[in-house]
Design an enzyme around this catalytic site. Structure first.
Site, PDB file in Angstrom:
ATOM      1  N   ASP A 149      25.176  46.441  75.584  1.00  0.00           N
ATOM      2  CA  ASP A 149      25.365  47.468  74.792  1.00  0.00           C
ATOM      3  C   ASP A 149      26.928  46.988  73.152  1.00  0.00           C
ATOM      4  O   ASP A 149      27.966  46.789  73.866  1.00  0.00           O
ATOM      5  CB  ASP A 149      25.602  48.363  75.600  1.00  0.00           C
ATOM      6  CG  ASP A 149      26.645  49.819  74.620  1.00  0.00           C
ATOM      7  OD1 ASP A 149      24.888  50.278  74.875  1.00  0.00           O
ATOM      8  OD2 ASP A 149      27.033  50.505  74.326  1.00  0.00           O
TER       9      ASP A 149
ATOM     10  N   TYR B 210      30.757  47.465  65.699  1.00  0.00           N
ATOM     11  CA  TYR B 210      31.934  46.729  66.680  1.00  0.00           C
ATOM     12  C   TYR B 210      32.405  45.539  65.756  1.00  0.00           C
ATOM     13  O   TYR B 210      33.658  44.764  66.402  1.00  0.00           O
ATOM     14  CB  TYR B 210      31.568  46.410  68.104  1.00  0.00           C
ATOM     15  CG  TYR B 210      31.205  47.891  68.509  1.00  0.00           C
ATOM     16  CD1 TYR B 210      31.387  48.776  68.030  1.00  0.00           C
ATOM     17  CD2 TYR B 210      30.569  47.732  70.234  1.00  0.00           C
ATOM     18  CE1 TYR B 210      31.397  49.849  69.130  1.00  0.00           C
ATOM     19  CE2 TYR B 210      30.236  48.739  70.493  1.00  0.00           C
ATOM     20  CZ  TYR B 210      30.486  49.972  70.617  1.00  0.00           C
ATOM     21  OH  TYR B 210      30.384  51.518  71.403  1.00  0.00           O
TER      22      TYR B 210
ATOM     23  N   LYS C 250      23.800  50.275  67.664  1.00  0.00           N
ATOM     24  CA  LYS C 250      23.596  52.044  66.808  1.00  0.00           C
ATOM     25  C   LYS C 250      24.219  51.617  65.616  1.00  0.00           C
ATOM     26  O   LYS C 250      24.825  50.622  64.447  1.00  0.00           O
ATOM     27  CB  LYS C 250      24.796  52.050  67.458  1.00  0.00           C
ATOM     28  CG  LYS C 250      25.243  51.782  69.389  1.00  0.00           C
ATOM     29  CD  LYS C 250      26.279  53.277  69.803  1.00  0.00           C
ATOM     30  CE  LYS C 250      26.185  52.495  71.586  1.00  0.00           C
ATOM     31  NZ  LYS C 250      27.179  50.802  71.720  1.00  0.00           N
TER      32      LYS C 250
ATOM     33  N   HIS D 249      24.645  56.319  66.467  1.00  0.00           N
ATOM     34  CA  HIS D 249      25.772  56.025  67.225  1.00  0.00           C
ATOM     35  C   HIS D 249      27.082  57.025  67.547  1.00  0.00           C
ATOM     36  O   HIS D 249      27.148  57.836  68.527  1.00  0.00           O
ATOM     37  CB  HIS D 249      26.856  55.366  66.521  1.00  0.00           C
ATOM     38  CG  HIS D 249      28.188  54.422  67.275  1.00  0.00           C
ATOM     39  ND1 HIS D 249      28.531  53.321  67.320  1.00  0.00           N
ATOM     40  CD2 HIS D 249      28.966  55.089  68.105  1.00  0.00           C
ATOM     41  CE1 HIS D 249      29.210  53.043  67.555  1.00  0.00           C
ATOM     42  NE2 HIS D 249      29.542  53.780  67.884  1.00  0.00           N
TER      43      HIS D 249
HETATM   44  N1  LIG Z   1      28.589  55.647  71.716  1.00  0.00           N
HETATM   45  C1  LIG Z   1      29.990  55.389  72.324  1.00  0.00           C
HETATM   46  O1  LIG Z   1      30.336  56.078  70.928  1.00  0.00           O
HETATM   47  C2  LIG Z   1      31.040  54.462  72.295  1.00  0.00           C
HETATM   48  C3  LIG Z   1      32.485  54.476  72.782  1.00  0.00           C
HETATM   49  C4  LIG Z   1      32.587  54.232  73.443  1.00  0.00           C
HETATM   50  C5  LIG Z   1      32.373  53.194  73.957  1.00  0.00           C
HETATM   51  N2  LIG Z   1      31.475  52.427  74.123  1.00  0.00           N
HETATM   52  C6  LIG Z   1      30.298  51.555  75.125  1.00  0.00           C
HETATM   53  O2  LIG Z   1      30.615  51.739  76.338  1.00  0.00           O
HETATM   54  C7  LIG Z   1      31.538  50.367  77.202  1.00  0.00           C
HETATM   55  C8  LIG Z   1      32.668  51.074  77.177  1.00  0.00           C
HETATM   56  O3  LIG Z   1      33.628  51.753  77.432  1.00  0.00           O
HETATM   57  P1  LIG Z   1      35.047  50.989  76.760  1.00  0.00           P
HETATM   58  O4  LIG Z   1      35.272  49.342  76.266  1.00  0.00           O
HETATM   59  O5  LIG Z   1      35.651  52.316  76.304  1.00  0.00           O
HETATM   60  O6  LIG Z   1      35.722  51.528  78.013  1.00  0.00           O
HETATM   61  P2  LIG Z   1      36.007  51.020  79.630  1.00  0.00           P
HETATM   62  O7  LIG Z   1      34.505  49.816  80.327  1.00  0.00           O
HETATM   63  O8  LIG Z   1      35.974  51.952  80.815  1.00  0.00           O
HETATM   64  O9  LIG Z   1      36.848  49.812  80.341  1.00  0.00           O
HETATM   65  C9  LIG Z   1      37.644  48.730  79.716  1.00  0.00           C
HETATM   66  C10 LIG Z   1      39.165  47.892  79.696  1.00  0.00           C
HETATM   67  O10 LIG Z   1      39.045  47.699  81.157  1.00  0.00           O
HETATM   68  C11 LIG Z   1      39.387  46.746  81.315  1.00  0.00           C
HETATM   69  N3  LIG Z   1      38.464  45.918  82.754  1.00  0.00           N
HETATM   70  C12 LIG Z   1      37.042  45.762  82.906  1.00  0.00           C
HETATM   71  N4  LIG Z   1      36.399  46.109  83.814  1.00  0.00           N
HETATM   72  C13 LIG Z   1      37.773  45.310  85.082  1.00  0.00           C
HETATM   73  C14 LIG Z   1      38.673  45.910  85.745  1.00  0.00           C
HETATM   74  N5  LIG Z   1      36.942  44.865  86.393  1.00  0.00           N
HETATM   75  N6  LIG Z   1      39.427  45.711  86.277  1.00  0.00           N
HETATM   76  C15 LIG Z   1      40.364  45.952  85.568  1.00  0.00           C
HETATM   77  N7  LIG Z   1      40.351  45.879  84.081  1.00  0.00           N
HETATM   78  C16 LIG Z   1      39.003  46.154  83.771  1.00  0.00           C
HETATM   79  C17 LIG Z   1      38.826  45.908  80.313  1.00  0.00           C
HETATM   80  O11 LIG Z   1      39.769  44.916  79.713  1.00  0.00           O
HETATM   81  P3  LIG Z   1      39.482  43.403  79.585  1.00  0.00           P
HETATM   82  O12 LIG Z   1      38.598  43.143  78.302  1.00  0.00           O
HETATM   83  O13 LIG Z   1      40.896  42.640  79.145  1.00  0.00           O
HETATM   84  O14 LIG Z   1      39.124  43.216  80.931  1.00  0.00           O
HETATM   85  C18 LIG Z   1      39.083  47.145  79.164  1.00  0.00           C
HETATM   86  O15 LIG Z   1      40.750  46.862  78.689  1.00  0.00           O
HETATM   87  C19 LIG Z   1      32.584  50.043  75.324  1.00  0.00           C
HETATM   88  O16 LIG Z   1      32.356  48.933  75.364  1.00  0.00           O
HETATM   89  C20 LIG Z   1      30.586  50.243  74.178  1.00  0.00           C
HETATM   90  O17 LIG Z   1      29.699  49.321  74.439  1.00  0.00           O
HETATM   91  C21 LIG Z   1      30.346  53.032  73.295  1.00  0.00           C
END
Ligand SMILES: NC(=O)c1ccc[n+]([C@@H]2O[C@H](COP(=O)([O-])OP(=O)(O)OC[C@H]3O[C@@H](n4cnc5c(N)ncnc54)[C@H](OP(=O)(O)O)[C@@H]3O)[C@@H](O)[C@H]2O)c1
Length: 335
Positions: A79, A84, A109, A142
């Site tokens: 994704d 990004y 997106k 997006h």
């Molecule tokens: N459409 C939109 O507007 C939108 C907005 C936000 C996000 N997104 C999508 O959703 C994806 C995920 O969202 P997000 O990046 O905001 O948040 P997330 O996946 O909820 O959290 C990511 C955070 O959690 C940590 N983490 C991941 N796995 C872990 C584990 N097993 N144990 C401990 N810590 C862990 C990561 O650290 P490390 O990387 O340092 O391991 C990072 O700091 C994004 O990458 C993107 O593709 C889309």
């Protein structure tokens, strides 16, 4: 909105990993096991993998390595997004992996600056060229917010009526540059505002924030009733709230009972709710950990669902103020 989605292909391995019905905390209730879908069928008939690697905030020099670990682990769904700023490195890592393109599910997106119909195709072409691919599996609007060309200033007309942008996205499907199109960050009135038009292609998904802090049960129920699949972004609470999520006593207890990690308990809960889940990590051990989902026994699923939905919702991602909008993008506008 008509077409229902269904989970397909089930994880046979899930049931065997789970403990016996007498595990502590069962409180004597029936410990039924559901199975989790590995893919969901979209209106186009395509099957989208339930677990993806998210690459927002996966920096240059680290996203390629994260991709390599993910593809080696078995992820086939990435994704990403133009904004990004890491699509070229994602594309290089995919090429280097040798995984055939047809085995991958690539989502990107359309950024807010490119909603003018005449800008959509060149924005998509830039993404395709950076990812070094002929087509995307899924291309999302997006945000339901359009900026005026080259600015971060609101384009009120294209924001109030996203149909001209959508029609151009439909054209991209006709041209074969994208297989499916969808939306992101649309609340119910905004979905209705778009789907009130005579769409040639229905939105395949709505990618929205879903996590323990903001589980949006009403949006989930409404989307299921209308055949619109949700994708859970920031599923662990994003970098801001991930520690708080994984430290929650309810999550810790469920993880201990099942012999899985807190992150696996949360990620599994998302799939069990019937959504795609997009955890992001650039840490190899976490990338591997996050891929292993398994069905939670119904009583533990309900316990987590109840805990998530019984506090006031708290949104982790909301750029309304940064974008100097005079309204909140998640408010019930337009009516
Ligand atoms: N459409 C939109 O507007 C939108 C907005 C936000 C996000 N997104 C999508 O959703 C994806 C995920 O969202 P997000 O990046 O905001 O948040 P997330 O996946 O909820 O959290 C990511 C955070 O959690 C940590 N983490 C991941 N796995 C872990 C584990 N097993 N144990 C401990 N810590 C862990 C990561 O650290 P490390 O990387 O340092 O391991 C990072 O700091 C994004 O990458 C993107 O593709 C889309």
């Amino acid at each position: 909105m008509v077409l229902a989605y269904v989970g397909v292909r089930f994880f046979a391995r899930t049931a065997t990993k789970l403990r016996a019905p007498s595990a502590p905390g069962c409180h004597g209730s029936q410990r039924n096991l559901s199975s989790l879908p590995s893919h969901y069928a979209l209106p186009s008939g395509d099957k989208i993998p339930a677990v993806a690697l998210g690459v927002w905030q996966a920096g240059k020099g680290e996203v390629g390595a994260a991709l390599k670990t993910a593809l080696d682990t078995g992820y086939r769904h990435i994704d990403g997004a133009w904004i990004y700023g890491n699509e070229a490195e994602v594309g290089e890592a995919i090429k280097a992996s040798g995984v055939p393109r047809e085995e991958l599910w690539l989502t990107s997106k359309l950024w807010n600056t490119f909603h003018a119909p005449e800008d959509v195709e060149s924005a998509l072409d830039d993404t395709l060229s950076k990812l070094d691919t002929e087509y995307l599996d899924l291309y999302l609007m997006h945000w339901p917010i359009a900026f005026k060309k080259g600015t971060t200033e609101l384009d009120e007309t294209l924001t109030a009526n996203p149909y001209p942008t959508w029609q151009k996205l439909e054209e991209m499907v006709e041209k074969g540059k994208v297989r499916n199109i969808g939306i992101s960050n649309f609340n119910i009135p905004r979905v209705q505002n778009l789907t009130a038009n005579a769409l040639k292609v229905q939105p395949a998904v709505n990618q929205v924030e879903l996590n323990f802090w903001n589980p949006q049960p009403e949006l989930l129920a409404w989307s299921k009733a209308h055949g619109l699949l949700l994708e859970a972004y920031s599923p662990l609470g994003s970098s801001k709230q991930v520690k708080e999520t994984l430290d929650l006593p309810v999550v810790q207890t469920i993880a201990k009972q099942l012999g899985i990690t807190p992150a696996q308990a949360i990620i599994s809960w998302h799939v069990q709710r019937g959504t795609i889940v997009l955890p992001k990590s650039v840490t190899p051990s976490r990338v591997q950990e996050n891929f292993h989902v398994q069905a939670l026994p119904d009583d533990l699923f309900e316990e987590l669902e109840k805990a998530a939905t019984s506090h006031s919702p708290q949104r982790v991602v909301n750029p309304s103020k940064n974008w100097k909008l005079s309204f909140d993008v998640f408010d019930d506008y337009p009516q």
